[in-house]
Design an enzyme around this catalytic site. Structure first.
Site, PDB file in Angstrom:
ATOM      1  N   LYS A   1      32.234  -4.510 -35.533  1.00 26.81           N
ATOM      2  CA  LYS A   1      33.773  -4.653 -36.007  1.00 26.81           C
ATOM      3  C   LYS A   1      34.717  -4.996 -35.749  1.00 26.81           C
ATOM      4  O   LYS A   1      35.815  -5.016 -36.169  1.00 26.81           O
ATOM      5  CB  LYS A   1      33.804  -2.971 -34.705  1.00 26.81           C
ATOM      6  CG  LYS A   1      34.160  -2.963 -33.414  1.00 26.81           C
ATOM      7  CD  LYS A   1      34.615  -2.390 -32.411  1.00 26.81           C
ATOM      8  CE  LYS A   1      34.565  -2.199 -31.360  1.00 26.81           C
ATOM      9  NZ  LYS A   1      34.466  -0.630 -30.327  1.00 26.81           N
TER      10      LYS A   1
ATOM     11  N   GLY B   1      23.354 -16.286 -17.432  1.00 22.62           N
ATOM     12  CA  GLY B   1      21.917 -16.509 -18.169  1.00 22.62           C
ATOM     13  C   GLY B   1      20.705 -15.553 -18.148  1.00 22.62           C
ATOM     14  O   GLY B   1      21.117 -14.227 -18.468  1.00 22.62           O
TER      15      GLY B   1
ATOM     16  N   GLU C   1      20.283 -15.950  -8.445  1.00 20.86           N
ATOM     17  CA  GLU C   1      22.182 -14.328  -8.468  1.00 20.86           C
ATOM     18  C   GLU C   1      21.940 -14.124  -7.268  1.00 20.86           C
ATOM     19  O   GLU C   1      20.243 -13.979  -6.832  1.00 20.86           O
ATOM     20  CB  GLU C   1      22.447 -13.929  -9.706  1.00 20.86           C
ATOM     21  CG  GLU C   1      22.576 -15.555 -10.828  1.00 20.86           C
ATOM     22  CD  GLU C   1      22.883 -15.172 -12.604  1.00 20.86           C
ATOM     23  OE1 GLU C   1      23.231 -14.251 -12.619  1.00 20.86           O
ATOM     24  OE2 GLU C   1      23.018 -15.731 -13.283  1.00 20.86           O
TER      25      GLU C   1
ATOM     26  N   ASP D   1      31.482   2.707 -27.668  1.00 24.16           N
ATOM     27  CA  ASP D   1      31.571   3.624 -29.698  1.00 24.16           C
ATOM     28  C   ASP D   1      29.919   4.053 -29.086  1.00 24.16           C
ATOM     29  O   ASP D   1      29.412   5.483 -29.308  1.00 24.16           O
ATOM     30  CB  ASP D   1      31.365   2.837 -30.227  1.00 24.16           C
ATOM     31  CG  ASP D   1      32.953   2.489 -30.814  1.00 24.16           C
ATOM     32  OD1 ASP D   1      33.743   2.665 -30.174  1.00 24.16           O
ATOM     33  OD2 ASP D   1      33.444   1.867 -31.611  1.00 24.16           O
TER      34      ASP D   1
ATOM     35  N   ARG E   1      22.137  -2.743 -11.755  1.00 22.40           N
ATOM     36  CA  ARG E   1      21.180  -3.830 -12.349  1.00 22.40           C
ATOM     37  C   ARG E   1      20.518  -5.311 -12.115  1.00 22.40           C
ATOM     38  O   ARG E   1      21.966  -5.172 -10.835  1.00 22.40           O
ATOM     39  CB  ARG E   1      22.442  -4.329 -13.739  1.00 22.40           C
ATOM     40  CG  ARG E   1      21.596  -4.731 -14.498  1.00 22.40           C
ATOM     41  CD  ARG E   1      22.488  -5.129 -15.948  1.00 22.40           C
ATOM     42  NE  ARG E   1      24.014  -5.914 -15.285  1.00 22.40           N
ATOM     43  CZ  ARG E   1      24.071  -6.609 -15.652  1.00 22.40           C
ATOM     44  NH1 ARG E   1      23.615  -8.376 -15.794  1.00 22.40           N
ATOM     45  NH2 ARG E   1      24.895  -7.046 -15.297  1.00 22.40           N
TER      46      ARG E   1
ATOM     47  N   SER F   1      19.800  -8.087 -18.144  1.00 19.20           N
ATOM     48  CA  SER F   1      20.422  -7.494 -19.367  1.00 19.20           C
ATOM     49  C   SER F   1      20.300  -7.987 -20.256  1.00 19.20           C
ATOM     50  O   SER F   1      19.878  -7.568 -21.215  1.00 19.20           O
ATOM     51  CB  SER F   1      21.677  -6.735 -19.055  1.00 19.20           C
ATOM     52  OG  SER F   1      22.775  -7.653 -18.887  1.00 19.20           O
ATOM     53  N   LEU F   2      20.878  -9.400 -19.576  1.00 22.07           N
ATOM     54  CA  LEU F   2      19.790 -10.245 -21.443  1.00 22.07           C
ATOM     55  C   LEU F   2      18.693 -10.270 -21.530  1.00 22.07           C
ATOM     56  O   LEU F   2      18.186 -10.075 -23.276  1.00 22.07           O
ATOM     57  CB  LEU F   2      20.745 -11.720 -21.648  1.00 22.07           C
ATOM     58  CG  LEU F   2      21.753 -12.063 -21.533  1.00 22.07           C
ATOM     59  CD1 LEU F   2      22.397 -13.348 -20.657  1.00 22.07           C
ATOM     60  CD2 LEU F   2      23.342 -11.731 -22.642  1.00 22.07           C
TER      61      LEU F   2
HETATM   62  P1  FAD Z   1      27.165  -7.059 -27.552  1.00 23.35           P
HETATM   63  O1  FAD Z   1      26.850  -8.169 -27.091  1.00 23.35           O
HETATM   64  O2  FAD Z   1      28.217  -6.758 -26.143  1.00 23.35           O
HETATM   65  O3  FAD Z   1      27.600  -6.445 -28.624  1.00 23.35           O
HETATM   66  C1  FAD Z   1      27.696  -5.189 -29.450  1.00 23.35           C
HETATM   67  C2  FAD Z   1      28.368  -5.299 -31.120  1.00 23.35           C
HETATM   68  O4  FAD Z   1      28.617  -4.149 -31.134  1.00 23.35           O
HETATM   69  C3  FAD Z   1      29.491  -6.226 -30.335  1.00 23.35           C
HETATM   70  O5  FAD Z   1      29.444  -7.156 -31.981  1.00 23.35           O
HETATM   71  C4  FAD Z   1      30.598  -5.502 -31.172  1.00 23.35           C
HETATM   72  O6  FAD Z   1      31.767  -5.626 -31.894  1.00 23.35           O
HETATM   73  C5  FAD Z   1      29.760  -4.455 -31.897  1.00 23.35           C
HETATM   74  N1  FAD Z   1      29.965  -2.682 -31.852  1.00 23.35           N
HETATM   75  C6  FAD Z   1      30.560  -2.293 -30.939  1.00 23.35           C
HETATM   76  N2  FAD Z   1      30.754  -0.709 -31.546  1.00 23.35           N
HETATM   77  C7  FAD Z   1      30.592  -0.622 -32.819  1.00 23.35           C
HETATM   78  C8  FAD Z   1      31.221  -0.219 -33.433  1.00 23.35           C
HETATM   79  N3  FAD Z   1      31.326   0.837 -33.969  1.00 23.35           N
HETATM   80  N4  FAD Z   1      31.090  -0.424 -35.127  1.00 23.35           N
HETATM   81  C9  FAD Z   1      30.572  -2.139 -35.385  1.00 23.35           C
HETATM   82  N5  FAD Z   1      30.295  -1.971 -33.931  1.00 23.35           N
HETATM   83  C10 FAD Z   1      30.598  -2.163 -32.646  1.00 23.35           C
HETATM   84  N6  FAD Z   1      23.861 -10.519 -18.732  1.00 23.35           N
HETATM   85  C11 FAD Z   1      23.258 -11.409 -18.606  1.00 23.35           C
HETATM   86  O7  FAD Z   1      21.650 -10.819 -18.330  1.00 23.35           O
HETATM   87  N7  FAD Z   1      23.412 -12.728 -18.436  1.00 23.35           N
HETATM   88  C12 FAD Z   1      24.495 -13.085 -17.288  1.00 23.35           C
HETATM   89  O8  FAD Z   1      24.883 -13.956 -17.570  1.00 23.35           O
HETATM   90  C13 FAD Z   1      25.857 -11.938 -18.135  1.00 23.35           C
HETATM   91  N8  FAD Z   1      26.601 -12.592 -18.106  1.00 23.35           N
HETATM   92  C14 FAD Z   1      27.919 -11.673 -17.929  1.00 23.35           C
HETATM   93  C15 FAD Z   1      29.577 -12.122 -18.327  1.00 23.35           C
HETATM   94  C16 FAD Z   1      30.019 -11.334 -18.640  1.00 23.35           C
HETATM   95  C17 FAD Z   1      31.686 -11.698 -19.108  1.00 23.35           C
HETATM   96  C18 FAD Z   1      29.830 -10.064 -19.330  1.00 23.35           C
HETATM   97  C19 FAD Z   1      31.049  -9.663 -20.281  1.00 23.35           C
HETATM   98  C20 FAD Z   1      28.852  -9.510 -19.528  1.00 23.35           C
HETATM   99  C21 FAD Z   1      27.474 -10.608 -19.277  1.00 23.35           C
HETATM  100  N9  FAD Z   1      26.381 -10.251 -18.964  1.00 23.35           N
HETATM  101  C22 FAD Z   1      25.077 -11.125 -18.746  1.00 23.35           C
HETATM  102  C23 FAD Z   1      25.864  -8.944 -20.091  1.00 23.35           C
HETATM  103  C24 FAD Z   1      25.596  -8.863 -21.453  1.00 23.35           C
HETATM  104  O9  FAD Z   1      26.253 -10.306 -21.684  1.00 23.35           O
HETATM  105  C25 FAD Z   1      25.950  -7.298 -21.860  1.00 23.35           C
HETATM  106  O10 FAD Z   1      25.394  -7.032 -21.261  1.00 23.35           O
HETATM  107  C26 FAD Z   1      24.922  -8.206 -23.106  1.00 23.35           C
HETATM  108  O11 FAD Z   1      24.874  -9.387 -23.955  1.00 23.35           O
HETATM  109  C27 FAD Z   1      24.613  -7.211 -23.925  1.00 23.35           C
HETATM  110  O12 FAD Z   1      24.864  -7.403 -25.214  1.00 23.35           O
HETATM  111  P2  FAD Z   1      24.679  -6.297 -26.921  1.00 23.35           P
HETATM  112  O13 FAD Z   1      23.696  -7.049 -27.667  1.00 23.35           O
HETATM  113  O14 FAD Z   1      24.362  -4.884 -26.669  1.00 23.35           O
HETATM  114  O15 FAD Z   1      26.204  -5.843 -26.620  1.00 23.35           O
HETATM  115  C1  SIN Z   2      27.412 -13.596 -14.144  1.00 27.42           C
HETATM  116  O1  SIN Z   2      27.334 -14.867 -14.280  1.00 27.42           O
HETATM  117  O2  SIN Z   2      27.654 -13.352 -12.476  1.00 27.42           O
HETATM  118  C2  SIN Z   2      26.947 -12.067 -14.357  1.00 27.42           C
HETATM  119  C3  SIN Z   2      25.753 -12.177 -15.006  1.00 27.42           C
HETATM  120  C4  SIN Z   2      24.917 -11.256 -15.486  1.00 27.42           C
HETATM  121  O3  SIN Z   2      26.008 -10.454 -15.219  1.00 27.42           O
HETATM  122  O4  SIN Z   2      24.027 -10.677 -15.246  1.00 27.42           O
END
Ligand code: FAD
Ligand code: SIN
Length: 569
Positions: free
Chosen positions: A52, A66, A141, A243, A409, A414-415
């Site tokens: 989006k 990580g 962590e 969404d 979690r 989650s990654l």
């Molecule tokens: P996202 O990476 O959020 O991608 C979602 C995508 O969907 C985006 O491109 C968005 O624009 C798109 N989208 C949404 N709605 C729509 C729509 N209606 N139409 C079209 N496109 C849409 N997890 C870990 O395991 N390790 C970490 O170190 C860690 N650190 C984090 C730090 C921060 C600051 C945050 C916010 C999260 C962190 N997390 C971490 C959690 C982790 O990053 C996320 O859970 C994970 O990246 C989610 O990946 P995803 O592909 O499911 O979603």
């Molecule tokens: C962090 O780096 O503290 C975020 C890690 C996570 O959300 O899993």
């Protein structure tokens, strides 16, 4: 293209006057889950990825700590499984945990093949021999009993998105549409259909022209990420408006455990920092949490958990919340001043610089922190292959709920989950019959604007957006009560009614679509929280004292159309 059973019909891309596209896979979202799925699916057919905003705007982009993965000698799958179950407080599905944890190393190797460079020990310390220097540096962590977090400095997510996008952009079978927002899933509910509910693609808005495309696909993979924007303070970027969960719910997919919203304990507390995260990995390197009492800063986590500042996240966030309320302070502090500046600059280059921007030198100053909404543990109910309760619809990443996280979690799981489930979803799709049903495309209606007109009342959107986020923070936050949930329910009922009317009377805009989804997700969180008559993990209701954390819990399930269908599984 694949062979035999997997040799998909090549549809296109075909964009004709009626704004229709047909493809083998429609992937909604371009974070880790979406890009992993797209790259894998592109070996077997034509893939459309819609996202989006710009392709790199997603939660993945901001991941710092990580990827949790069993790599080190002396670590075991059983230990990672144990830590995950322990954090999840009796609600994880052990078979799913085991499978995801065990798939980690293979998926991590794949990321490395795409070109991701994880930090080596030699990049952080001098005087190591060659073998030691070449070993992966593993972070620690909250809730982990071992060092097992692979990281690329403190910008792991940014590096992941960069390498995957580079590959996706070059792939001839992938068409990536930025600034295209999925409005709703197309399913057999849109046509006369006797069989089981089946997803056929999605209606997608081109955010520049406001045209709504009908994208028909053999498989649809929801990878829309989280919903942090439902709360006033969040680590999530603006795209995280839930969404995917809202669209899946409208298509009658089952939604699970929405009451478990994770609050990250340590966001930088500064009026201009916009909830910048101070990674838990900072505590993994020995930072301790402190609170100011009188003129002194005192540690407090020992009183809450044997793992002190590195306890599971639900416990740390709640402890901070409690200390802030008890002392009347506005923030807690992280103290990592025992490390020299040279180490901190190498280990946390991004965080160090960001803190400096706000006048904080991590090597000399305490870092002011507060909790913020971070991760949606609930989501579209799936198995380990991302299979939802709607045929041909998969969900992977934060939008899904496999049962890995349970009631809380474990950090950096989650990654890992996003990669594993996205991979599995494509593998699963290859086993599906190619021609089990035939629905002529002509039977599927395009989007209709009906009698909707341009609205001059956009104040409705911004007002409701602010109000939802504020009362969710106040009433459905870290500590809940029956009364607060009741209040939230009354508010959301009224607001949703107003939004629904506004939605059907007005020409849809991306803001309105997001608001509608946000409101729907807020209501799902409230309904699920009201249904859970206990305190468990991230769901803490002061009317119910926490029970024995080892007892097995039950999932909360929501499904359209009847709100009465909230039940424990
Ligand atoms: P996202 O990476 O959020 O991608 C979602 C995508 O969907 C985006 O491109 C968005 O624009 C798109 N989208 C949404 N709605 C729509 C729509 N209606 N139409 C079209 N496109 C849409 N997890 C870990 O395991 N390790 C970490 O170190 C860690 N650190 C984090 C730090 C921060 C600051 C945050 C916010 C999260 C962190 N997390 C971490 C959690 C982790 O990053 C996320 O859970 C994970 O990246 C989610 O990946 P995803 O592909 O499911 O979603
Ligand atoms: C962090 O780096 O503290 C975020 C890690 C996570 O959300 O899993």
């Amino acid at each position: 293209m694949g062979h035999g059973k997997n040799n998909f019909k090549r549809y296109g891309p075909l964009v004709n006057n009626s704004q229709r596209i047909s493809c083998d896979y429609l992937v909604i979202g371009s974070g880790l889950a979406g890009l992993t799925a797209a790259l894998k699916a592109a070996r077997h057919g034509h893939v459309f990825v819609v996202t989006k905003k710009t392709a790199d705007e997603c939660n993945t982009q901001y991941a710092q700590g990580g990827v949790a993965c069993v790599i080190a000698q002396g670590d075991t799958f059983d230990s990672h499984v144990h830590d995950t179950l322990n954090a999840g407080v009796g609600l994880c599905h052990p078979d799913i945990v085991s499978e995801i944890v065990r798939s980690g190393p293979e998926r991590v190797r794949e990321l490395e093949k795409y070109g991701l460079h994880f930090t080596r020990r030699g990049e952080l310390s001098d005087g190591l021999d060659r073998n030691e220097a070449d070993e992966l540096d593993l972070g620690k962590e909250g809730g982990h009993t071992k060092r097992r977090i692979l990281h690329a400095g403190d910008i792991t997510g940014r590096e992941i998105v960069k390498v995957l996008l580079t590959h996706a952009a070059q792939h001839p079978n992938i068409t990536l549409l930025e600034n295209h927002l999925a409005v709703d899933l197309v399913s057999t509910r849109h046509i006369e259909w006797q069989g089981e509910n089946r997803c056929l693609g999605a209606y997608v808005m081109d955010c520049h022209t406001h045209r709504i495309l009908t994208i028909l696909s053999r498989f649809t993979i929801l990878a829309t990420g989280g919903a942090g924007k439902v709360y006033l303070y969040t680590t999530n970027p603006d795209v995280a408006s839930g969404d995917g969960v809202a669209m899946a719910y409208r298509t009658s997919a089952e939604i699970r455990n929405m009451e478990f919203f994770q609050f990250h304990p340590t966001c930088l507390w500064h009026p201009d920092a916009k909830s910048f995260l101070i990674s838990e990995a900072v505590r993994g390197e020995g930072a301790v949490l402190k609170i100011r009492r009188g003129g002194e800063h005192e540690e407090f986590m020992d009183a809450y958990h044997p793992m002190a500042s590195l306890a599971p996240r639900d416990i740390v966030a709640r402890a901070i919340d409690n200390e802030l309320k008890r002392t009347g302070q506005e923030c807690a502090y992280l103290d990592i001043r025992h490390h020299p500046e040279t180490f901190l600059r190498k280990r946390f280059p991004n965080i160090f610089e960001k803190c400096l921007d706000f006048g904080i030198n991590m090597a000399r100053d305490l870092i002011p922190v507060v909790p913020a909404a971070h991760y949606c543990c609930g989501g579209v109910r799936t198995d380990v292959n991302g299979v939802t309760t709607v045929k041909r619809l998969y969900a992977a990443g934060e939008v899904g709920c496999t049962g890995l996280h349970g009631a809380n979690r474990l950090a950096s799981n989650s990654l890992l989950e996003a990669m594993v489930v996205a991979h599995n979803a494509v593998e699963h799709s290859l086993q599906e019959p190619t021609d089990d049903v035939h629905i002529p495309a002509s039977h599927i209606p395009d989007w209709s604007f009906g009698d909707a007109s341009d609205s001059d009342e956009m104040i409705v959107v911004s007002h409701n957006w602010d109000e939802i986020r504020r009362f969710m923070w106040d009433y459905v936050g870290i500590v809940r009560t029956d009364k607060r949930l009741e209040r939230a329910k009354n508010r959301i009922r009224l607001i949703r009614k107003e939004i629904e009317k506004f939605y059907w009377d007005s020409i849809v805009t991306s803001d309105l679509i997001e608001l509608r989804n946000l409101a729907s997700v807020a209501e799902m969180i409230i309904d699920s929280a009201m249904a859970r008559k206990e305190s468990r993990g991230l769901h803490y209701n002061a009317n119910y004292p926490p029970g024995d954390s080892s007892t097995k819990g039950k999932d909360t399930i929501l499904r359209q159309p009847s709100k009465a269908e909230v039940w424990f599984e």
